[in-house]
Design a protein around this motif. Structure first.
Motif, PDB file in Angstrom:
ATOM      1  N   VAL A 167      20.282 -27.125   1.775  1.00 31.51           N
ATOM      2  CA  VAL A 167      19.699 -28.248   2.552  1.00 31.51           C
ATOM      3  C   VAL A 167      20.479 -28.619   3.595  1.00 31.51           C
ATOM      4  O   VAL A 167      20.210 -28.399   4.926  1.00 31.51           O
ATOM      5  N   TYR A 189      10.993 -33.489  -1.409  1.00 31.93           N
ATOM      6  CA  TYR A 189      10.596 -32.833  -2.870  1.00 31.93           C
ATOM      7  C   TYR A 189      10.425 -33.413  -4.050  1.00 31.93           C
ATOM      8  O   TYR A 189      10.238 -33.047  -5.230  1.00 31.93           O
ATOM      9  N   TRP A 210      18.954 -21.166  -3.561  1.00 27.53           N
ATOM     10  CA  TRP A 210      19.096 -22.426  -2.489  1.00 27.53           C
ATOM     11  C   TRP A 210      19.561 -23.680  -3.087  1.00 27.53           C
ATOM     12  O   TRP A 210      19.424 -23.967  -4.290  1.00 27.53           O
ATOM     13  N   TRP A 270      19.830 -27.372  -3.214  1.00 27.21           N
ATOM     14  CA  TRP A 270      18.672 -28.462  -3.074  1.00 27.21           C
ATOM     15  C   TRP A 270      19.426 -29.713  -2.937  1.00 27.21           C
ATOM     16  O   TRP A 270      18.539 -30.809  -2.550  1.00 27.21           O
ATOM     17  N   THR A 311      17.018 -33.852  -5.621  1.00 25.06           N
ATOM     18  CA  THR A 311      15.939 -33.387  -4.629  1.00 25.06           C
ATOM     19  C   THR A 311      15.791 -33.933  -3.269  1.00 25.06           C
ATOM     20  O   THR A 311      15.865 -35.169  -3.244  1.00 25.06           O
TER      21      THR A 311
END
Length: 526
Positions: free
Chosen positions: A188, A251, A422, A424, A436
């Motif tokens: 992110v 998310y 990924w 997060w 998240t």
């Protein structure tokens, strides 16, 4: 004698270098691929297709008849080299820019656009939405194989702003450089940092610092947009506007055990049932039915889910019946799902009587499974219906129209690459670290710093990947003061995740964005 011995040794050494590598023993004999790798490593490495450290640029000219005028433009396909704080080059990001000819660069708006994934190149926005050319899709049906329908886009946004489409690192032609691993960009915050640096690099290289500036993100690109907007504000780039196309900025709502995702999806389920004529007493327009679903979702449905197993049998039966009337599934199915209808189950169940499934990105699309009795769809027909057309046309367009030649393969996705796992986690500007991400917090902080920053959320009624009601929820939790809260606006379209694939929706999109640019291009002055 010494000279003869030296010459013999040199000849032997030369022969050994030129000859294949021989095994030390029969049991250690190497395969041909191993010998090739060991003996010819440098030759192979020299022939690798690498992204360039030196920035590339290929310029062509074009024109398009749009909005009652001929728009003559310059297309630039090339790469932006981003560097770390020490000045070391770390990645090469591919971009395609369209700039309107004859305009003062310093006052002409410029918009940076990107898709999401995470892992996707920016091919969908580039070839389907606002550029001067587009894949000519319309109805929600599978596109035929080549020759594809492709041509000028008379709904291009080039009449309002210059356009810069950028691919993320690892996708399209964008690549890490040198010893920097791709994983350094696959998270992110890492990804947002890369796009921030790329946008600032383009802005500097092409003298756009005094231009009104915008970003348009789609899907995961909207989550990226929240972080990038904050990053840019923090580094001295004040944005005029942020456009969130098919948004998912939070998310956290998708964590198991929480009811937010069921509530967020519910109005999209209702819109889809309306579209497929699965609603009793069906109203004439989708918005009327959607509004009923909104009110039910925030009221009786949210209350029922919050009660969990404490709900009474009578209330449970009543909620299942009301849900059935709104989303078209039987009360029995809804009850068996404990009032919590999963997206995959809805996509399989709604048209089971017709032996059809429905899409995820666009729930108007129909699919056929090998097992009509299964519990979930085998694929997303709204994705597979258009993917071939987009990637085939782009590969031809970039090479033969934009004249960008490279041995680097245009990657359909960064997913599946070594190291693509990924990250997060996210560190927002306020509050503690997140496991998240919710970058609506970042965007809200940017808006408090720059109270002239306007945000426009574009939503498709039939998008189940990023449901519009979830976007409304995320925006409502930004806790903006009343004088700034009015800077956030929403528009809705008869389409899915990529609503611009519909001609009618694309026309409405252009009209709404034209108004947005007219409102914000002067710095948001009221």
């Amino acid at each position: 004698m010494t000279r003869i011995l030296a010459a013999a040794c040199a000849a032997l050494a030369s022969a050994l270098v030129a000859a294949p590598v021989l095994a030390q023993s029969p049991g250690a004999m190497q395969s041909a691929p191993d010998r090739f790798r060991n003996a010819n490593a440098h030759a192979v490495e020299a022939d690798w297709a690498r992204a360039p450290v030196a920035e590339q640029e290929v310029v062509t000219k074009g024109s398009v008849n749009a909005h009652g005028q001929t728009l003559r433009y310059t297309a630039t396909a090339g790469t932006l080299t981003i560097r770390d704080d020490a000045g070391m080059p770390t990645a090469s990001l591919f971009f395609t820019a369209y700039t309107l000819d004859g305009q003062p660069v310093g006052r002409r708006p410029v918009t940076y656009l990107y898709n999401g994934g995470p892992g996707s190149p920016t091919i969908w926005l580039h070839m389907g939405s606002f550029g001067p050319v587009r894949i000519l899709t319309d109805e929600p049906v599978v596109e035929r194989p080549a020759p594809f329908r492709f041509g000028p886009n008379d709904m291009t946004l080039l009449d309002q702003t210059d356009l810069v489409f950028i691919d993320m690192v690892g996708a399209g032609y964008s690549r890490p450089l040198g010893e920097t691993p791709g994983a350094a960009f696959w998270g992110v915050d890492q990804d947002a940092d890369a796009f921030t640096r790329a946008i600032m690099r383009y802005t500097t290289k092409y003298s756009r610092w005094t231009s009104p500036k915008y970003i348009i993100g789609e899907s995961y690109g909207t989550l990226r947009a929240g972080a990038v907007a904050y990053n840019l504000e923090s580094q001295g780039m004040a944005l005029n506007g942020v456009v969130l196309l098919s948004s998912i900025m939070n998310y956290g709502v998708r964590q198991p055990g929480f009811s937010s995702n069921y509530i967020g999806l519910f109005p999209t389920f209702a819109a889809t049932a309306w579209y497929h004529n699965k609603v009793p007493n069906r109203p004439a327009d989708v918005e009327t039915h959607v509004q009923r679903a909104r009110e039910f979702a925030l009221g009786p449905y949210a209350s029922a889910l919050a009660k969990g197993s404490m709900i009474s049998d009578a209330e449970r039966a009543s909620i299942a019946r009301q849900m059935s009337e709104l989303i078209g599934l039987s009360p029995e199915y809804i009850d068996q799902a404990n009032l919590r209808v999963e997206l995959s189950g809805f996509r399989k169940e709604l048209l089971r009587d017709r032996r059809r499934t429905i899409g995820r990105l666009d729930m108007r699309y129909l699919g056929m499974d090998m097992d009509a009795a299964g519990g979930e769809p085998e694929e997303d027909p709204s994705s597979s219906a258009i993917t071939g057309a987009y990637f085939s046309v782009f590969r031809d367009y970039v090479a033969n129209t934009l004249n960008y030649k490279t041995n680097v393969e245009y990657r359909m996705s960064a997913r599946g690459l070594p190291g693509f796992n990924w990250n997060w986690s996210h560190r927002p500007p306020v509050g503690g670290p997140q496991t998240t991400p919710n970058t609506a917090i970042d965007l809200a902080t940017a808006m408090r710093r720059n109270p002239y920053l306007k945000v426009l959320a574009l939503n498709g009624y039939y998008d189940a990947a990023t449901p519009f009601f979830s976007t409304e929820f995320d925006m409502a939790q930004m806790m903006l003061e009343p004088e700034v809260r009015g800077n956030v606006a929403f528009t809705y379209y008869d389409g899915g995740h990529m609503m611009y694939t519909s001609r009618e929706a694309l026309e409405a999109l252009h009209a709404d964005l034209k108004g947005f640019y007219e409102q914000t291009v002067n710095g948001g002055a009221r």
